[in-house]
Design a protein around this motif. Sequence first.
Motif, PDB file in Angstrom:
ATOM      1  N   VAL A  21     -87.052  25.107 -14.136  1.00 52.48           N
ATOM      2  CA  VAL A  21     -85.827  25.624 -14.762  1.00 52.48           C
ATOM      3  C   VAL A  21     -85.947  25.553 -16.281  1.00 52.48           C
ATOM      4  CG1 VAL A  21     -83.359  25.170 -15.122  1.00 52.48           C
ATOM      5  CG2 VAL A  21     -84.297  25.197 -12.798  1.00 52.48           C
ATOM      6  N   MET A  22     -86.463  24.451 -16.799  1.00 52.73           N
ATOM      7  CA  MET A  22     -86.622  24.315 -18.248  1.00 52.73           C
ATOM      8  C   MET A  22     -87.537  25.409 -18.799  1.00 52.73           C
ATOM      9  SD  MET A  22     -84.613  21.838 -18.803  1.00 52.73           S
ATOM     10  CE  MET A  22     -84.872  21.552 -20.531  1.00 52.73           C
ATOM     11  N   ILE A  23     -88.620  25.673 -18.084  1.00 53.57           N
ATOM     12  CA  ILE A  23     -89.563  26.702 -18.533  1.00 53.57           C
ATOM     13  C   ILE A  23     -88.928  28.083 -18.480  1.00 53.57           C
ATOM     14  CG2 ILE A  23     -91.730  27.882 -17.959  1.00 53.57           C
ATOM     15  CD1 ILE A  23     -92.767  25.058 -17.045  1.00 53.57           C
ATOM     16  N   LYS A  24     -88.276  28.410 -17.370  1.00 52.81           N
ATOM     17  CA  LYS A  24     -87.706  29.756 -17.243  1.00 52.81           C
ATOM     18  C   LYS A  24     -86.536  29.982 -18.186  1.00 52.81           C
ATOM     19  CE  LYS A  24     -84.408  29.431 -13.386  1.00 52.81           C
ATOM     20  NZ  LYS A  24     -83.310  30.234 -13.891  1.00 52.81           N
ATOM     21  N   GLU A  25     -85.819  28.914 -18.511  1.00 56.66           N
ATOM     22  CA  GLU A  25     -84.686  29.025 -19.435  1.00 56.66           C
ATOM     23  C   GLU A  25     -85.113  28.798 -20.893  1.00 56.66           C
ATOM     24  OE1 GLU A  25     -81.698  30.048 -18.576  1.00 56.66           O
ATOM     25  OE2 GLU A  25     -82.134  30.077 -16.423  1.00 56.66           O
ATOM     26  N   ARG A  26     -86.418  28.590 -21.090  1.00 59.36           N
ATOM     27  CA  ARG A  26     -86.992  28.398 -22.433  1.00 59.36           C
ATOM     28  C   ARG A  26     -86.347  27.233 -23.190  1.00 59.36           C
ATOM     29  NH1 ARG A  26     -90.555  32.146 -22.140  1.00 59.36           N
ATOM     30  NH2 ARG A  26     -90.176  34.305 -21.655  1.00 59.36           N
ATOM     31  N   ARG A  27     -86.213  26.121 -22.485  1.00 56.36           N
ATOM     32  CA  ARG A  27     -85.691  24.887 -23.066  1.00 56.36           C
ATOM     33  C   ARG A  27     -86.842  23.911 -23.282  1.00 56.36           C
ATOM     34  NH1 ARG A  27     -79.965  24.350 -22.512  1.00 56.36           N
ATOM     35  NH2 ARG A  27     -79.230  26.497 -22.527  1.00 56.36           N
ATOM     36  N   PRO A  28     -86.672  22.953 -24.179  1.00 59.50           N
ATOM     37  CA  PRO A  28     -87.755  22.000 -24.445  1.00 59.50           C
ATOM     38  C   PRO A  28     -88.125  21.174 -23.208  1.00 59.50           C
ATOM     39  CG  PRO A  28     -86.100  21.901 -26.177  1.00 59.50           C
ATOM     40  CD  PRO A  28     -85.532  22.760 -25.081  1.00 59.50           C
ATOM     41  N   LEU A  29     -89.419  21.171 -22.930  1.00 60.64           N
ATOM     42  CA  LEU A  29     -89.979  20.368 -21.846  1.00 60.64           C
ATOM     43  C   LEU A  29     -91.138  19.576 -22.454  1.00 60.64           C
ATOM     44  CD1 LEU A  29     -90.362  19.501 -18.872  1.00 60.64           C
ATOM     45  CD2 LEU A  29     -91.709  21.598 -18.534  1.00 60.64           C
ATOM     46  N   ILE A  30     -91.071  18.253 -22.318  1.00 54.63           N
ATOM     47  CA  ILE A  30     -92.097  17.366 -22.860  1.00 54.63           C
ATOM     48  C   ILE A  30     -92.722  16.608 -21.693  1.00 54.63           C
ATOM     49  CG2 ILE A  30     -92.548  15.387 -24.364  1.00 54.63           C
ATOM     50  CD1 ILE A  30     -89.970  16.201 -25.923  1.00 54.63           C
ATOM     51  N   LEU A  31     -94.040  16.680 -21.593  1.00 58.32           N
ATOM     52  CA  LEU A  31     -94.761  15.938 -20.562  1.00 58.32           C
ATOM     53  C   LEU A  31     -95.573  14.848 -21.241  1.00 58.32           C
ATOM     54  CD1 LEU A  31     -96.078  18.901 -18.361  1.00 58.32           C
ATOM     55  CD2 LEU A  31     -93.877  17.716 -18.240  1.00 58.32           C
ATOM     56  N   VAL A  32     -95.450  13.630 -20.716  1.00 62.75           N
ATOM     57  CA  VAL A  32     -96.154  12.472 -21.276  1.00 62.75           C
ATOM     58  C   VAL A  32     -97.187  12.014 -20.236  1.00 62.75           C
ATOM     59  CG1 VAL A  32     -95.911  10.157 -22.280  1.00 62.75           C
ATOM     60  CG2 VAL A  32     -94.065  11.835 -22.552  1.00 62.75           C
ATOM     61  N   PRO A  33     -98.363  12.686 -20.240  1.00 63.88           N
ATOM     62  CA  PRO A  33     -99.383  12.296 -19.268  1.00 63.88           C
ATOM     63  C   PRO A  33     -99.920  10.903 -19.558  1.00 63.88           C
ATOM     64  CG  PRO A  33    -100.126  14.197 -20.569  1.00 63.88           C
ATOM     65  CD  PRO A  33     -98.780  13.794 -21.066  1.00 63.88           C
ATOM     66  N   ARG A  34    -100.172  10.168 -18.494  1.00 64.88           N
ATOM     67  CA  ARG A  34    -100.711   8.813 -18.609  1.00 64.88           C
ATOM     68  C   ARG A  34    -101.912   8.760 -17.668  1.00 64.88           C
ATOM     69  NH1 ARG A  34    -103.256   5.487 -18.460  1.00 64.88           N
ATOM     70  NH2 ARG A  34    -102.753   4.856 -16.356  1.00 64.88           N
ATOM     71  N   GLU A  35    -102.984   9.388 -18.111  1.00 63.71           N
ATOM     72  CA  GLU A  35    -104.186   9.520 -17.289  1.00 63.71           C
ATOM     73  C   GLU A  35    -105.397   9.429 -18.204  1.00 63.71           C
ATOM     74  OE1 GLU A  35    -106.113   9.481 -14.160  1.00 63.71           O
ATOM     75  OE2 GLU A  35    -104.279  10.542 -13.618  1.00 63.71           O
ATOM     76  N   ALA A  61     -80.305  21.416 -18.610  1.00 58.92           N
ATOM     77  CA  ALA A  61     -80.212  20.341 -19.597  1.00 58.92           C
ATOM     78  C   ALA A  61     -80.673  20.844 -20.957  1.00 58.92           C
ATOM     79  CB  ALA A  61     -81.079  19.158 -19.150  1.00 58.92           C
ATOM     80  N   ALA A  62     -80.330  20.113 -21.993  1.00 64.95           N
ATOM     81  CA  ALA A  62     -80.760  20.483 -23.346  1.00 64.95           C
ATOM     82  C   ALA A  62     -82.266  20.334 -23.483  1.00 64.95           C
ATOM     83  CB  ALA A  62     -80.039  19.619 -24.377  1.00 64.95           C
ATOM     84  N   ALA A  63     -82.837  19.354 -22.812  1.00 64.03           N
ATOM     85  CA  ALA A  63     -84.280  19.098 -22.852  1.00 64.03           C
ATOM     86  C   ALA A  63     -84.645  18.254 -21.641  1.00 64.03           C
ATOM     87  CB  ALA A  63     -84.660  18.374 -24.142  1.00 64.03           C
ATOM     88  N   MET A  64     -85.940  18.224 -21.335  1.00 69.12           N
ATOM     89  CA  MET A  64     -86.431  17.406 -20.229  1.00 69.12           C
ATOM     90  C   MET A  64     -87.730  16.748 -20.655  1.00 69.12           C
ATOM     91  SD  MET A  64     -87.336  18.523 -16.328  1.00 69.12           S
ATOM     92  CE  MET A  64     -88.063  17.371 -15.167  1.00 69.12           C
ATOM     93  N   VAL A  65     -87.877  15.475 -20.263  1.00 74.68           N
ATOM     94  CA  VAL A  65     -89.097  14.715 -20.526  1.00 74.68           C
ATOM     95  C   VAL A  65     -89.574  14.131 -19.205  1.00 74.68           C
ATOM     96  CG1 VAL A  65     -90.152  12.842 -21.846  1.00 74.68           C
ATOM     97  CG2 VAL A  65     -88.170  14.059 -22.785  1.00 74.68           C
TER      98      VAL A  65
END
Length: 193
Positions: A124-138, A93-97
Amino acid sequence: MNPTITVAMTGASGAGYGLRLVECLLRAGRDVAFLLTKPAHMVIATETTLKLPLRTEAIAELLCTEFSASPSQLRVYGQEQWNAPIASGSNVAAAMVVCPCTSSTLSAIATGASNNLLERAADVMIKERRPLILVPRETPLSPIHLENMLKLARIGVTILPACPGFYHNPTTVTGVIDFVVARVLDHLAVEHN
């Protein structure tokens, strides 16, 4: 062809964030691969009035109707659907959230566990160097959570906690949710108002 954005929801409280993000992306004309974990399905039932069916095809149909989207814009996957395109670097994908993101999911991503489709898609996002956004709710965050976030941030993952601002004087829960969703959309370079 419209590049796909993957949105994954875990069982963290804050279902409104993930659902609103999907809605905004679809209304912006983006294609969305929506990945729901089993706990996310339960949290949606608890925190919203939305009653999602069990089958992924039926969920896609319901959300397309709910968000006035074209059926071709949305694909829904369960956490065990290993044959989903988002599990492969060939269909990245272009990006993942991941919104909202549990601390356990964040930990699994930080260690490269890939025990389910969500973890594999993030890997996959990390290995392909694509944007990965994590929205922690903790809250509060333990040293383990912080170390995992730092590890991921150092390799380029965006850690965007669900910490709403109040500059815009929100008067509804939707206003609070929209603040966080707008920050995610900014990082995805998706225009919004």
